[in-house]
Design a protein around this motif. Structure first.
Motif, PDB file in Angstrom:
ATOM      1  N   TYR A 195       0.854  -1.178   0.000  1.00  0.00           N
ATOM      2  CA  TYR A 195       0.000   0.000   0.000  1.00  0.00           C
ATOM      3  C   TYR A 195       0.893   1.231   0.000  1.00  0.00           C
ATOM      4  CZ  TYR A 195      -3.619  -3.284   1.377  1.00  0.00           C
ATOM      5  OH  TYR A 195      -4.480  -4.351   1.405  1.00  0.00           O
ATOM      6  N   GLY A 196       0.691   2.133  -0.956  1.00  0.00           N
ATOM      7  CA  GLY A 196       1.436   3.386  -1.045  1.00  0.00           C
ATOM      8  C   GLY A 196       0.511   4.480  -1.546  1.00  0.00           C
ATOM      9  N   LEU A 197      -0.415   4.915  -0.683  1.00  0.00           N
ATOM     10  CA  LEU A 197      -1.458   5.843  -1.097  1.00  0.00           C
ATOM     11  C   LEU A 197      -0.971   7.289  -1.067  1.00  0.00           C
ATOM     12  CD1 LEU A 197      -4.434   4.246   0.842  1.00  0.00           C
ATOM     13  CD2 LEU A 197      -3.751   3.856  -1.535  1.00  0.00           C
ATOM     14  N   PRO A 198      -1.177   8.012  -2.170  1.00  0.00           N
ATOM     15  CA  PRO A 198      -0.772   9.416  -2.215  1.00  0.00           C
ATOM     16  C   PRO A 198      -1.858  10.328  -1.637  1.00  0.00           C
ATOM     17  CG  PRO A 198      -1.669   8.795  -4.330  1.00  0.00           C
ATOM     18  CD  PRO A 198      -1.680   7.537  -3.460  1.00  0.00           C
ATOM     19  N   LEU A 199      -1.472  11.552  -1.334  1.00  0.00           N
ATOM     20  CA  LEU A 199      -2.462  12.585  -1.067  1.00  0.00           C
ATOM     21  C   LEU A 199      -3.201  12.848  -2.371  1.00  0.00           C
ATOM     22  CD1 LEU A 199      -0.225  15.054   0.962  1.00  0.00           C
ATOM     23  CD2 LEU A 199      -1.873  13.395   1.861  1.00  0.00           C
ATOM     24  N   LYS A 200      -4.464  13.196  -2.283  1.00  0.00           N
ATOM     25  CA  LYS A 200      -5.251  13.451  -3.496  1.00  0.00           C
ATOM     26  C   LYS A 200      -5.043  14.915  -3.902  1.00  0.00           C
ATOM     27  CE  LYS A 200      -9.690  12.560  -5.612  1.00  0.00           C
ATOM     28  NZ  LYS A 200     -11.048  12.029  -5.386  1.00  0.00           N
ATOM     29  N   ILE A 201      -3.922  15.169  -4.560  1.00  0.00           N
ATOM     30  CA  ILE A 201      -3.534  16.516  -4.969  1.00  0.00           C
ATOM     31  C   ILE A 201      -4.084  16.779  -6.367  1.00  0.00           C
ATOM     32  CG2 ILE A 201      -1.586  18.039  -5.460  1.00  0.00           C
ATOM     33  CD1 ILE A 201       0.064  16.252  -3.505  1.00  0.00           C
ATOM     34  N   LYS A 202      -4.919  17.802  -6.494  1.00  0.00           N
ATOM     35  CA  LYS A 202      -5.482  18.139  -7.806  1.00  0.00           C
ATOM     36  C   LYS A 202      -4.341  18.475  -8.757  1.00  0.00           C
ATOM     37  CE  LYS A 202      -8.981  21.016 -10.007  1.00  0.00           C
ATOM     38  NZ  LYS A 202      -9.710  19.940 -10.629  1.00  0.00           N
ATOM     39  N   ASN A 203      -4.322  17.824  -9.911  1.00  0.00           N
ATOM     40  CA  ASN A 203      -3.273  17.981 -10.924  1.00  0.00           C
ATOM     41  C   ASN A 203      -1.895  17.585 -10.390  1.00  0.00           C
ATOM     42  OD1 ASN A 203      -5.147  18.995 -12.843  1.00  0.00           O
ATOM     43  ND2 ASN A 203      -5.012  20.994 -11.857  1.00  0.00           N
ATOM     44  N   GLY A 204      -1.845  16.744  -9.379  1.00  0.00           N
ATOM     45  CA  GLY A 204      -0.593  16.363  -8.733  1.00  0.00           C
ATOM     46  C   GLY A 204       0.305  15.507  -9.608  1.00  0.00           C
ATOM     47  N   ASP A 205       1.597  15.851  -9.622  1.00  0.00           N
ATOM     48  CA  ASP A 205       2.601  15.094 -10.366  1.00  0.00           C
ATOM     49  C   ASP A 205       3.264  14.036  -9.495  1.00  0.00           C
ATOM     50  OD1 ASP A 205       5.315  16.483  -9.280  1.00  0.00           O
ATOM     51  OD2 ASP A 205       3.695  17.934  -9.496  1.00  0.00           O
ATOM     52  N   PRO A 261       4.257  12.551  -1.423  1.00  0.00           N
ATOM     53  CA  PRO A 261       4.761  11.664  -0.374  1.00  0.00           C
ATOM     54  C   PRO A 261       3.688  10.634  -0.032  1.00  0.00           C
ATOM     55  CG  PRO A 261       5.202  13.949   0.175  1.00  0.00           C
ATOM     56  CD  PRO A 261       4.266  13.956  -1.012  1.00  0.00           C
ATOM     57  N   VAL A 262       4.101   9.444   0.371  1.00  0.00           N
ATOM     58  CA  VAL A 262       3.183   8.372   0.739  1.00  0.00           C
ATOM     59  C   VAL A 262       3.633   7.738   2.038  1.00  0.00           C
ATOM     60  CG1 VAL A 262       2.582   7.824  -1.651  1.00  0.00           C
ATOM     61  CG2 VAL A 262       4.410   6.558  -0.544  1.00  0.00           C
ATOM     62  N   ARG A 263       2.729   7.068   2.719  1.00  0.00           N
ATOM     63  CA  ARG A 263       3.064   6.154   3.806  1.00  0.00           C
ATOM     64  C   ARG A 263       2.975   4.782   3.173  1.00  0.00           C
ATOM     65  NH1 ARG A 263       3.399   6.595   9.523  1.00  0.00           N
ATOM     66  NH2 ARG A 263       4.566   4.749  10.158  1.00  0.00           N
ATOM     67  N   ALA A 264       4.121   4.209   2.849  1.00  0.00           N
ATOM     68  CA  ALA A 264       4.167   2.926   2.151  1.00  0.00           C
ATOM     69  C   ALA A 264       4.363   1.801   3.143  1.00  0.00           C
ATOM     70  CB  ALA A 264       5.318   2.936   1.136  1.00  0.00           C
ATOM     71  N   ILE A 265       3.581   0.734   2.990  1.00  0.00           N
ATOM     72  CA  ILE A 265       3.720  -0.437   3.867  1.00  0.00           C
ATOM     73  C   ILE A 265       3.628  -1.723   3.058  1.00  0.00           C
ATOM     74  CG2 ILE A 265       2.830   0.738   5.921  1.00  0.00           C
ATOM     75  CD1 ILE A 265       0.182  -0.817   5.478  1.00  0.00           C
ATOM     76  N   ALA A 266       4.278  -2.732   3.593  1.00  0.00           N
ATOM     77  CA  ALA A 266       4.180  -4.095   3.067  1.00  0.00           C
ATOM     78  C   ALA A 266       3.520  -4.940   4.143  1.00  0.00           C
ATOM     79  CB  ALA A 266       5.555  -4.646   2.746  1.00  0.00           C
ATOM     80  N   ILE A 267       2.567  -5.782   3.753  1.00  0.00           N
ATOM     81  CA  ILE A 267       1.925  -6.704   4.683  1.00  0.00           C
ATOM     82  C   ILE A 267       2.201  -8.114   4.201  1.00  0.00           C
ATOM     83  CG2 ILE A 267      -0.224  -7.446   5.749  1.00  0.00           C
ATOM     84  CD1 ILE A 267      -1.272  -4.596   5.351  1.00  0.00           C
TER      85      ILE A 267
END
Length: 175
Positions: free
Chosen positions: A153-163, A166-172
């Motif tokens: 899981y590596g969910l981004p912020l929902k930035i309008k027109n975002g290139d 940063p993410v909080r990435a995890i492996a389960i």
């Protein structure tokens, strides 16, 4: 059965290393419990700071931005792989050894939703051009057994027109 959760995210802090020319990272406390009865920080940084995801638009004009890429593209089954192993199809791929352009055709043919780890800028540009999300500056990948499936899981912020974001990435991993 207990799952094992591995944090793949580097911490964000003032003065941390950034790509040359990117904005410096500044985290500043602007409200305190003592003065305001709550705490609040101002964050200043580029969209590609620390552990982050890249939208297709990062390296391709007119490519999809973060808010245009379907959410399911930012998580799924994944593996840490060896360069010369046989990779499964439609599984996210992470590299601990440097992966460069010599692997581009092989990666693209496996149709992963995302790729990350130690990948060169040239490979990153190629993958983004093939609508493959890329992750940069992950940590602790060496803690994941190679060639074993896990959920990423590596969910981004929902930035309008975002290139990128940063993410909080995890492996389960199944325990």
């Amino acid at each position: 059965m207990n799952n094992i959760v591995i944090d793949l995210t580097m911490p964000l802090y003032t003065g941390m290393r950034v790509f040359p020319g990117d904005p410096e990272v500044k985290l500043e406390i602007v409200h305190t419990h003592e003065a305001n009865t709550w705490e609040l920080r101002r964050l200043e940084m580029g969209s590609h700071t620390g552990t982050h995801v890249d939208a297709y638009s990062h390296m391709h004009e007119g490519g999809a931005t973060l808010d245009e890429i379907p959410l399911h593209r930012f998580f799924g089954k994944a593996r840490v792989v060896e360069r010369h192993s046989d990779w499964p199809a439609e599984t996210g791929l992470f590299f601990t050894d440097e992966a460069g352009m010599e692997l581009a055709d092989k990666i693209v043919s496996r149709k992963p939703g995302f790729v990350g780890g130690n990948i060169t800028e040239e490979l990153q540009r190629t993958l983004l051009g093939h609508s493959i999300v890329t992750y940069t500056d992950l940590i602790n990948l060496e803690r994941i057994p190679k060639e074993q499936n896990f959920m990423f899981y590596g969910l981004p912020l929902k930035i309008k027109n975002g290139d990128g974001s940063p993410v909080r990435a995890i492996a389960i991993l199944e325990g």
